[in-house]
Scaffold this motif. Structure first.
Motif, PDB file in Angstrom:
ATOM      1  N   VAL A  84     -65.920 -18.207 120.572  1.00 45.11           N
ATOM      2  CA  VAL A  84     -66.924 -19.013 121.262  1.00 45.11           C
ATOM      3  C   VAL A  84     -67.817 -18.046 122.034  1.00 45.11           C
ATOM      4  CG1 VAL A  84     -67.311 -20.845 122.944  1.00 45.11           C
ATOM      5  CG2 VAL A  84     -65.318 -20.946 121.431  1.00 45.11           C
ATOM      6  N   VAL A  85     -69.124 -18.124 121.808  1.00 42.99           N
ATOM      7  CA  VAL A  85     -70.053 -17.178 122.430  1.00 42.99           C
ATOM      8  C   VAL A  85     -69.952 -17.228 123.950  1.00 42.99           C
ATOM      9  CG1 VAL A  85     -72.493 -16.593 122.721  1.00 42.99           C
ATOM     10  CG2 VAL A  85     -71.610 -17.155 120.455  1.00 42.99           C
ATOM     11  N   ASP A  86     -69.941 -18.415 124.520  1.00 45.24           N
ATOM     12  CA  ASP A  86     -69.836 -18.570 125.976  1.00 45.24           C
ATOM     13  C   ASP A  86     -68.594 -19.404 126.272  1.00 45.24           C
ATOM     14  OD1 ASP A  86     -70.015 -19.119 128.678  1.00 45.24           O
ATOM     15  OD2 ASP A  86     -72.044 -19.945 128.590  1.00 45.24           O
ATOM     16  N   PRO A  87     -67.501 -18.763 126.692  1.00 43.02           N
ATOM     17  CA  PRO A  87     -66.255 -19.496 126.932  1.00 43.02           C
ATOM     18  C   PRO A  87     -66.362 -20.615 127.964  1.00 43.02           C
ATOM     19  CG  PRO A  87     -65.854 -17.130 126.870  1.00 43.02           C
ATOM     20  CD  PRO A  87     -67.343 -17.325 126.873  1.00 43.02           C
ATOM     21  N   SER A  88     -67.381 -20.583 128.815  1.00 39.55           N
ATOM     22  CA  SER A  88     -67.517 -21.638 129.830  1.00 39.55           C
ATOM     23  C   SER A  88     -67.989 -22.963 129.225  1.00 39.55           C
ATOM     24  CB  SER A  88     -68.479 -21.199 130.936  1.00 39.55           C
ATOM     25  OG  SER A  88     -69.810 -21.192 130.460  1.00 39.55           O
ATOM     26  N   THR A  89     -68.331 -22.971 127.931  1.00 38.97           N
ATOM     27  CA  THR A  89     -68.816 -24.199 127.285  1.00 38.97           C
ATOM     28  C   THR A  89     -67.696 -24.988 126.612  1.00 38.97           C
ATOM     29  OG1 THR A  89     -69.318 -23.019 125.226  1.00 38.97           O
ATOM     30  CG2 THR A  89     -71.090 -23.180 126.863  1.00 38.97           C
ATOM     31  N   VAL A  90     -66.458 -24.492 126.733  1.00 43.02           N
ATOM     32  CA  VAL A  90     -65.316 -25.160 126.102  1.00 43.02           C
ATOM     33  C   VAL A  90     -64.175 -25.294 127.105  1.00 43.02           C
ATOM     34  CG1 VAL A  90     -65.906 -24.381 123.767  1.00 43.02           C
ATOM     35  CG2 VAL A  90     -64.396 -22.980 125.190  1.00 43.02           C
ATOM     36  N   THR A  91     -63.194 -26.092 126.734  1.00 45.44           N
ATOM     37  CA  THR A  91     -62.033 -26.286 127.590  1.00 45.44           C
ATOM     38  C   THR A  91     -61.244 -24.982 127.735  1.00 45.44           C
ATOM     39  OG1 THR A  91     -60.791 -27.028 125.651  1.00 45.44           O
ATOM     40  CG2 THR A  91     -61.754 -28.739 127.064  1.00 45.44           C
ATOM     41  N   PRO A  92     -60.508 -24.848 128.836  1.00 41.01           N
ATOM     42  CA  PRO A  92     -59.661 -23.663 128.997  1.00 41.01           C
ATOM     43  C   PRO A  92     -58.565 -23.634 127.930  1.00 41.01           C
ATOM     44  CG  PRO A  92     -59.873 -24.870 131.069  1.00 41.01           C
ATOM     45  CD  PRO A  92     -60.465 -25.732 129.998  1.00 41.01           C
ATOM     46  N   ARG A  93     -57.949 -22.489 127.775  1.00 45.71           N
ATOM     47  CA  ARG A  93     -56.849 -22.350 126.808  1.00 45.71           C
ATOM     48  C   ARG A  93     -55.730 -23.342 127.106  1.00 45.71           C
ATOM     49  NH1 ARG A  93     -56.974 -17.886 123.734  1.00 45.71           N
ATOM     50  NH2 ARG A  93     -58.406 -16.285 124.401  1.00 45.71           N
ATOM     51  N   THR A  94     -55.204 -23.909 126.037  1.00 49.14           N
ATOM     52  CA  THR A  94     -54.035 -24.777 126.179  1.00 49.14           C
ATOM     53  C   THR A  94     -52.788 -23.896 126.261  1.00 49.14           C
ATOM     54  OG1 THR A  94     -53.679 -24.939 123.806  1.00 49.14           O
ATOM     55  CG2 THR A  94     -55.136 -26.602 124.812  1.00 49.14           C
ATOM     56  N   ASP A  95     -51.670 -24.486 126.653  1.00 45.13           N
ATOM     57  CA  ASP A  95     -50.411 -23.738 126.669  1.00 45.13           C
ATOM     58  C   ASP A  95     -50.081 -23.226 125.271  1.00 45.13           C
ATOM     59  OD1 ASP A  95     -50.025 -24.062 129.391  1.00 45.13           O
ATOM     60  OD2 ASP A  95     -48.787 -25.862 129.155  1.00 45.13           O
ATOM     61  N   ALA A  96     -50.341 -24.049 124.256  1.00 47.79           N
ATOM     62  CA  ALA A  96     -50.062 -23.644 122.876  1.00 47.79           C
ATOM     63  C   ALA A  96     -50.891 -22.415 122.508  1.00 47.79           C
ATOM     64  CB  ALA A  96     -50.362 -24.794 121.909  1.00 47.79           C
ATOM     65  N   GLU A  97     -52.147 -22.390 122.909  1.00 51.61           N
ATOM     66  CA  GLU A  97     -52.995 -21.224 122.622  1.00 51.61           C
ATOM     67  C   GLU A  97     -52.485 -19.979 123.335  1.00 51.61           C
ATOM     68  OE1 GLU A  97     -57.524 -21.641 121.922  1.00 51.61           O
ATOM     69  OE2 GLU A  97     -56.979 -23.049 123.508  1.00 51.61           O
ATOM     70  N   ARG A  98     -52.115 -20.128 124.595  1.00 47.95           N
ATOM     71  CA  ARG A  98     -51.610 -18.969 125.348  1.00 47.95           C
ATOM     72  C   ARG A  98     -50.345 -18.413 124.698  1.00 47.95           C
ATOM     73  NH1 ARG A  98     -53.910 -21.571 129.488  1.00 47.95           N
ATOM     74  NH2 ARG A  98     -52.152 -22.798 130.194  1.00 47.95           N
ATOM     75  N   ARG A  99     -49.480 -19.300 124.253  1.00 45.36           N
ATOM     76  CA  ARG A  99     -48.243 -18.837 123.598  1.00 45.36           C
ATOM     77  C   ARG A  99     -48.553 -18.114 122.294  1.00 45.36           C
ATOM     78  NH1 ARG A  99     -46.462 -23.898 125.126  1.00 45.36           N
ATOM     79  NH2 ARG A  99     -46.678 -24.713 123.030  1.00 45.36           N
ATOM     80  N   LYS A 100     -49.520 -18.608 121.553  1.00 44.07           N
ATOM     81  CA  LYS A 100     -49.823 -18.051 120.233  1.00 44.07           C
ATOM     82  C   LYS A 100     -50.739 -16.828 120.295  1.00 44.07           C
ATOM     83  CE  LYS A 100     -47.719 -21.291 117.859  1.00 44.07           C
ATOM     84  NZ  LYS A 100     -46.750 -21.117 116.820  1.00 44.07           N
ATOM     85  N   LEU A 101     -51.741 -16.871 121.171  1.00 46.74           N
ATOM     86  CA  LEU A 101     -52.765 -15.825 121.189  1.00 46.74           C
ATOM     87  C   LEU A 101     -52.697 -14.906 122.403  1.00 46.74           C
ATOM     88  CD1 LEU A 101     -55.878 -17.956 120.148  1.00 46.74           C
ATOM     89  CD2 LEU A 101     -54.488 -16.489 118.686  1.00 46.74           C
ATOM     90  N   GLY A 102     -52.022 -15.315 123.453  1.00 45.75           N
ATOM     91  CA  GLY A 102     -52.041 -14.546 124.691  1.00 45.75           C
ATOM     92  C   GLY A 102     -53.259 -14.919 125.520  1.00 45.75           C
ATOM     93  N   ASP A 103     -53.337 -14.373 126.711  1.00 50.34           N
ATOM     94  CA  ASP A 103     -54.435 -14.718 127.609  1.00 50.34           C
ATOM     95  C   ASP A 103     -55.686 -13.887 127.373  1.00 50.34           C
ATOM     96  OD1 ASP A 103     -53.377 -16.831 129.114  1.00 50.34           O
ATOM     97  OD2 ASP A 103     -52.189 -15.432 130.306  1.00 50.34           O
ATOM     98  N   GLY A 104     -55.533 -12.682 126.875  1.00 53.94           N
ATOM     99  CA  GLY A 104     -56.674 -11.790 126.784  1.00 53.94           C
ATOM    100  C   GLY A 104     -57.470 -11.873 125.499  1.00 53.94           C
ATOM    101  N   ALA A 105     -56.994 -12.603 124.526  1.00 49.53           N
ATOM    102  CA  ALA A 105     -57.671 -12.642 123.224  1.00 49.53           C
ATOM    103  C   ALA A 105     -59.038 -13.304 123.326  1.00 49.53           C
ATOM    104  CB  ALA A 105     -56.804 -13.373 122.206  1.00 49.53           C
ATOM    105  N   ASP A 106     -59.995 -12.774 122.582  1.00 49.95           N
ATOM    106  CA  ASP A 106     -61.328 -13.378 122.522  1.00 49.95           C
ATOM    107  C   ASP A 106     -61.330 -14.601 121.625  1.00 49.95           C
ATOM    108  OD1 ASP A 106     -62.438 -11.437 124.126  1.00 49.95           O
ATOM    109  OD2 ASP A 106     -63.047 -10.183 122.454  1.00 49.95           O
ATOM    110  N   GLU A 107     -60.361 -14.677 120.746  1.00 51.92           N
ATOM    111  CA  GLU A 107     -60.324 -15.771 119.778  1.00 51.92           C
ATOM    112  C   GLU A 107     -59.757 -17.034 120.410  1.00 51.92           C
ATOM    113  OE1 GLU A 107     -59.626 -13.463 115.645  1.00 51.92           O
ATOM    114  OE2 GLU A 107     -57.972 -13.470 117.059  1.00 51.92           O
ATOM    115  N   ARG A 108     -60.160 -18.150 119.838  1.00 53.07           N
ATOM    116  CA  ARG A 108     -59.640 -19.451 120.237  1.00 53.07           C
ATOM    117  C   ARG A 108     -59.177 -20.177 118.993  1.00 53.07           C
ATOM    118  NH1 ARG A 108     -61.197 -21.573 125.261  1.00 53.07           N
ATOM    119  NH2 ARG A 108     -59.573 -23.040 124.693  1.00 53.07           N
ATOM    120  N   LEU A 109     -58.234 -21.100 119.165  1.00 48.19           N
ATOM    121  CA  LEU A 109     -57.800 -21.958 118.070  1.00 48.19           C
ATOM    122  C   LEU A 109     -58.717 -23.174 118.066  1.00 48.19           C
ATOM    123  CD1 LEU A 109     -53.917 -21.821 118.430  1.00 48.19           C
ATOM    124  CD2 LEU A 109     -55.383 -20.506 116.899  1.00 48.19           C
TER     125      LEU A 109
END
Length: 113
Positions: A49-74
């Motif tokens: 996502v070009v501007d992360p402030s335009t989407v919801t924060p990471r879900t718990d599932a995303e944090r578990r799968k991708l970590g907190d620092g990843a630029d990618e989102r599910l």
């Protein structure tokens, strides 16, 4: 209504609040790979996502799968809250075919000289 633009296709769609980026991509006719049906199980629907402030924060599932620092989102877990631009990676099979065609073209052009 948030407007989501998918790049590099340049397709834009207005979505209802609470719509995941995966659902928005499907509505816009943009191919985002997934195998798990949108439950954060396969990790195939990663986007940026070009501007992360335009989407919801990471879900718990995303944090578990991708970590907190990843630029990618599910895309199956991420929802647009404002107008957003989403970068969809090229399908690996299509990328391999494109690279092969580019190599063949270079070889053909190189053989003319």
């Amino acid at each position: 209504m948030p407007r989501v633009t998918f790049q590099p296709e340049g397709k834009t769609i207005d979505v209802r609040p609470g719509t995941t980026l995966l659902a928005a991509a499907r509505q816009a006719g943009v191919a985002v790979r997934t195998r798990c049906g949108g439950v954060a199980g396969c990790l195939m629907c990663k986007v940026r996502v070009v501007d992360p402030s335009t989407v919801t924060p990471r879900t718990d599932a995303e944090r578990r799968k991708l970590g907190d620092g990843a630029d990618e989102r599910l895309s199956c877990q991420t929802k647009a809250t404002k107008d957003a631009t989403v970068l969809v990676p090229e399908d690996p099979l299509k990328a391999a075919v494109r690279r092969q065609l580019e190599r063949q073209k270079e070889e053909e052009e190189g053989g003319l000289w």
